[in-house]
Design an enzyme around this catalytic site. Sequence first.
Site, mmCIF file in Angstrom:
data_model
loop_
_atom_site.group_PDB
_atom_site.id
_atom_site.type_symbol
_atom_site.label_atom_id
_atom_site.label_comp_id
_atom_site.label_asym_id
_atom_site.label_seq_id
_atom_site.Cartn_x
_atom_site.Cartn_y
_atom_site.Cartn_z
ATOM 1 N N SER A 40 0.866 -1.186 0.000
ATOM 2 C CA SER A 40 0.000 0.000 0.000
ATOM 3 C C SER A 40 0.902 1.235 0.000
ATOM 4 O O SER A 40 1.064 1.910 0.991
ATOM 5 C CB SER A 40 -0.929 -0.004 1.219
ATOM 6 N N HIS A 153 -3.202 -6.248 2.776
ATOM 7 C CA HIS A 153 -2.284 -7.257 3.315
ATOM 8 C C HIS A 153 -2.950 -8.609 3.578
ATOM 9 O O HIS A 153 -2.334 -9.512 4.133
ATOM 10 C CB HIS A 153 -1.643 -6.755 4.615
ATOM 11 N N GLU A 162 -4.562 -2.578 9.389
ATOM 12 C CA GLU A 162 -3.784 -3.076 10.530
ATOM 13 C C GLU A 162 -4.431 -2.739 11.873
ATOM 14 O O GLU A 162 -4.823 -1.601 12.110
ATOM 15 C CB GLU A 162 -2.369 -2.469 10.505
ATOM 16 N N GLU A 203 1.833 -9.487 7.240
ATOM 17 C CA GLU A 203 2.667 -9.041 8.351
ATOM 18 C C GLU A 203 2.539 -9.946 9.567
ATOM 19 O O GLU A 203 2.889 -9.567 10.687
ATOM 20 C CB GLU A 203 2.335 -7.582 8.692
ATOM 21 N N ASP A 240 -3.854 1.139 11.702
ATOM 22 C CA ASP A 240 -3.482 1.761 10.425
ATOM 23 C C ASP A 240 -4.557 1.396 9.415
ATOM 24 O O ASP A 240 -4.486 0.350 8.778
ATOM 25 C CB ASP A 240 -2.108 1.282 9.935
ATOM 26 N N GLU A 283 -2.706 5.641 12.228
ATOM 27 C CA GLU A 283 -1.826 5.987 11.111
ATOM 28 C C GLU A 283 -2.672 6.150 9.851
ATOM 29 O O GLU A 283 -3.620 5.389 9.639
ATOM 30 C CB GLU A 283 -0.820 4.851 10.951
ATOM 31 N N ASP A 310 1.786 8.463 7.111
ATOM 32 C CA ASP A 310 2.618 7.535 6.346
ATOM 33 C C ASP A 310 2.595 7.977 4.879
ATOM 34 O O ASP A 310 3.483 8.697 4.430
ATOM 35 C CB ASP A 310 2.077 6.099 6.549
ATOM 36 N N LYS A 335 9.851 5.104 6.849
ATOM 37 C CA LYS A 335 10.208 3.889 6.116
ATOM 38 C C LYS A 335 11.386 4.235 5.218
ATOM 39 O O LYS A 335 11.248 5.066 4.312
ATOM 40 C CB LYS A 335 9.027 3.449 5.245
ATOM 41 N N HIS A 363 8.755 -1.031 9.229
ATOM 42 C CA HIS A 363 9.045 -2.012 8.184
ATOM 43 C C HIS A 363 8.147 -1.734 6.981
ATOM 44 O O HIS A 363 7.383 -0.779 6.977
ATOM 45 C CB HIS A 363 8.749 -3.427 8.706
ATOM 46 N N LYS A 386 7.166 -0.077 14.397
ATOM 47 C CA LYS A 386 6.075 -0.933 13.907
ATOM 48 C C LYS A 386 6.713 -1.939 12.975
ATOM 49 O O LYS A 386 7.286 -1.578 11.949
ATOM 50 C CB LYS A 386 5.038 -0.047 13.233
HETATM 51 P P1 PGA Z 1 3.082 -1.282 3.075
HETATM 52 O O1 PGA Z 1 2.233 -1.283 4.406
HETATM 53 O O2 PGA Z 1 4.480 -1.633 3.420
HETATM 54 O O3 PGA Z 1 2.367 -2.289 2.243
HETATM 55 O O4 PGA Z 1 2.980 0.123 2.510
HETATM 56 C C1 PGA Z 1 2.661 -0.766 5.611
HETATM 57 C C2 PGA Z 1 1.925 0.491 5.986
HETATM 58 O O5 PGA Z 1 1.009 0.947 5.284
HETATM 59 O O6 PGA Z 1 2.278 1.084 6.987
HETATM 60 ZN ZN ZN Z 2 0.663 2.770 6.719
#
Ligand code: PGA
Ligand code: ZN
Length: 425
Positions: A40, A153, A162, A203, A240, A283, A310, A335, A363, A386
């Site tokens: 995502s 996911h 999440e 995850e 999230d 998030e 994010d 990230k 991650h 996270k």
């Molecule tokens: P992604 O998901 O690594 O698939 O972007 C993690 C997130 O959205 O925080």
């Molecule tokens: Zn996110």
Amino acid sequence: VISRVVAREIIDSRGNPTVEVDVELRDGSLGRAAVPSGASTGAREAVELRDGDPTRFHGKGVRRAVDAVNERIADAVTGLDAEDQAAVDATMTELDGTDTKSNLGANAILGVSLATAKAAATAHRLPLYRYVGGVDARLLPVPMMNIVNGGAHADNPLDFQEFMIAPIGAGSFAEAVRMGSEVFHTLRRSLLAAGHSVNVGDEGGFAPDLRTAEEALEFVVRAVEETGYKPGTDITLVMDPATSEFFRDGVYDYTGEGVRRTPAEHADYLAELVDRYPVASIEDPMAEDDHEGWRDLTARLGDRCQLTGDDVFCTNETLLRAGIRDGIANSILVKVNQIGTLTETLATVTAAHRAGYTVVMSHRSGETEDTTIADLAVATGCGQIKTGSLSRSDRTAKYNQLVRIEEELGDRARYAGREALGLRR
Ligand code: PGA
Ligand code: ZN
């Protein structure tokens, strides 16, 4: 001094190819880093170069990025001082020449960037967290453990991506891991008892056939209680929803639940969840393009809930600064592969901290056995990480690395606890 740089194509946790880089220094010190990959992704992330050749890995091969390292970056950085991380990173971004690293690929550049730092740490005989963070790098982060997976996911109907637990009341990182593991297994039992599947998503969290956020939150709160912990005090909840994934034509389209909510209705819904459940952090509560929604929600919920950007920031200092100016969010998810170098990642963390924004090291949903982000969480003293559930080695590798770091720090280690989230209630 960098003497050799080699990249290769390896496999990530989803069975897709990704880049791994070895950087060797003249004294023989070796650094190795593997690059993660999101599902995502934010629209303004640095570009992950994929071959698009349908005869290999369904088009997902990363040979072009591997070649960029072996044929172009290697020449440019060989002979540079590995300790001068900023110079190594600047050399690569200049060689690339684009704003989004689309020429060489952020996956090529990031692999070299992180492997360089690890080689330099080895040369100094220092653990990575101390090499990057200095003598005061001793704050262990609160883990946000993603025990229910949905969205992009998992293949269940859950719209939100999440549902996490954060053991803020633990006395140490190791205790936080134990608490998380215990709740994870309680949840497993109660899902089974209710007739749900306990297969896991990308995850490592369960991916039961639930339709609404309330159903997921109920299961998680009850699992926390049944394990013997106090929700909100010992363990707080984090979500999230990854809303950029279901924001279409100006509305939030909950396809699993089968309802559409305007930005105002969506904000009301989130506020109601925060009132009804011990949710201390959300998030991407609003989509990356819904800046008005982000501003309104920050004004409305920002004093009682951590609101973490994010997709809206993409670990990009320029996007973060614009968001700070506009009153968007009070926290940022970091990230490394969204921006593509260690230097830029650290600059974003510094800018966030200066503005009073909290920082969550993160991650990607596609990961490897690489544990660099565990060290970076301690190096930056950001206080939160996270990195998935209490299953799948691509996730637990990071938690296990933090257990080792805590042990190594001994008496000097501090666990971030509830203050890390800027909690006021
Ligand atoms: P992604 O998901 O690594 O698939 O972007 C993690 C997130 O959205 O925080
Ligand atoms: Zn996110």
